[in-house]
Design a protein around this motif. Structure first.
Motif, short mmCIF file in Angstrom:
data_model
loop_
_atom_site.label_atom_id
_atom_site.label_comp_id
_atom_site.label_asym_id
_atom_site.label_seq_id
_atom_site.Cartn_x
_atom_site.Cartn_y
_atom_site.Cartn_z
N GLY A 31 2.76 -12.73 -2.42
CA GLY A 31 2.70 -11.28 -2.36
C GLY A 31 1.34 -10.66 -2.58
O GLY A 31 1.21 -9.45 -2.58
N ARG A 32 0.33 -11.48 -2.77
CA ARG A 32 -1.01 -10.96 -3.02
C ARG A 32 -1.67 -10.54 -1.71
O ARG A 32 -1.64 -11.27 -0.73
CB ARG A 32 -1.86 -12.00 -3.71
N GLU A 33 -2.30 -9.38 -1.72
CA GLU A 33 -3.07 -8.93 -0.57
C GLU A 33 -4.44 -9.58 -0.64
O GLU A 33 -5.07 -9.63 -1.70
CB GLU A 33 -3.21 -7.41 -0.59
N LEU A 34 -4.91 -10.10 0.48
CA LEU A 34 -6.20 -10.76 0.56
C LEU A 34 -7.19 -9.83 1.25
O LEU A 34 -7.05 -9.54 2.43
CB LEU A 34 -6.08 -12.07 1.33
N VAL A 35 -8.16 -9.35 0.50
CA VAL A 35 -9.11 -8.37 1.03
C VAL A 35 -10.37 -9.08 1.49
O VAL A 35 -11.01 -9.80 0.73
CB VAL A 35 -9.44 -7.30 -0.02
N PHE A 36 -10.71 -8.87 2.75
CA PHE A 36 -11.92 -9.41 3.35
C PHE A 36 -12.80 -8.22 3.74
O PHE A 36 -12.95 -7.89 4.92
CB PHE A 36 -11.58 -10.24 4.59
N HIS A 37 -13.32 -7.54 2.76
CA HIS A 37 -14.16 -6.36 2.88
C HIS A 37 -13.50 -5.24 3.68
O HIS A 37 -12.86 -4.39 3.10
CB HIS A 37 -15.54 -6.72 3.45
N ALA A 38 -13.63 -5.23 4.99
CA ALA A 38 -13.14 -4.11 5.81
C ALA A 38 -11.68 -4.24 6.21
O ALA A 38 -11.10 -3.29 6.72
CB ALA A 38 -14.01 -3.99 7.06
N ILE A 39 -11.10 -5.40 6.00
CA ILE A 39 -9.74 -5.65 6.49
C ILE A 39 -8.99 -6.49 5.45
O ILE A 39 -9.60 -7.29 4.75
CB ILE A 39 -9.80 -6.34 7.88
#
Length: 92
Positions: A16-24
């Motif tokens: 359930g963790r959101e993976l943030v890659f800067h802009a997306i």
């Protein structure tokens, strides 16, 4: 990043963790960019075209998301994770 590291990232998404890659951002339920989110079930095949990561919504011609690859840190990991999450959501 090796398969074990990609596996850990995928496990984080599965938990359930959101993976943030800067802009997306990628998550188990979909992809998000600039405040717009799209569930994996409505995402057409994500593609790279002319150095940009494109996301189309199923049944629509225009792009839902258009992000320069250069704005996505660790793009090879991002792309692998995006493809796997998309594929998992598309399986019956």
């Amino acid at each position: 990043m090796g398969d074990a590291q990609i596996g850990r990232v995928l496990e984080e998404a599965a938990n359930g963790r959101e993976l943030v890659f800067h802009a997306i951002a990628l998550g188990p339920h979909g992809v998000e960019h600039k405040g717009r989110s799209l569930p994996w079930g409505r995402v057409g095949e994500p593609r790279v075209v002319n150095g940009r990561f494109h996301v189309k919504e199923e049944g629509r011609r225009s792009l839902a998301m258009d992000v320069p690859v250069s704005a996505i840190p660790n793009f090879p990991v991002f792309r692998t994770v995006a493809k796997r999450l998309h594929g998992a959501a598309r399986r019956p």
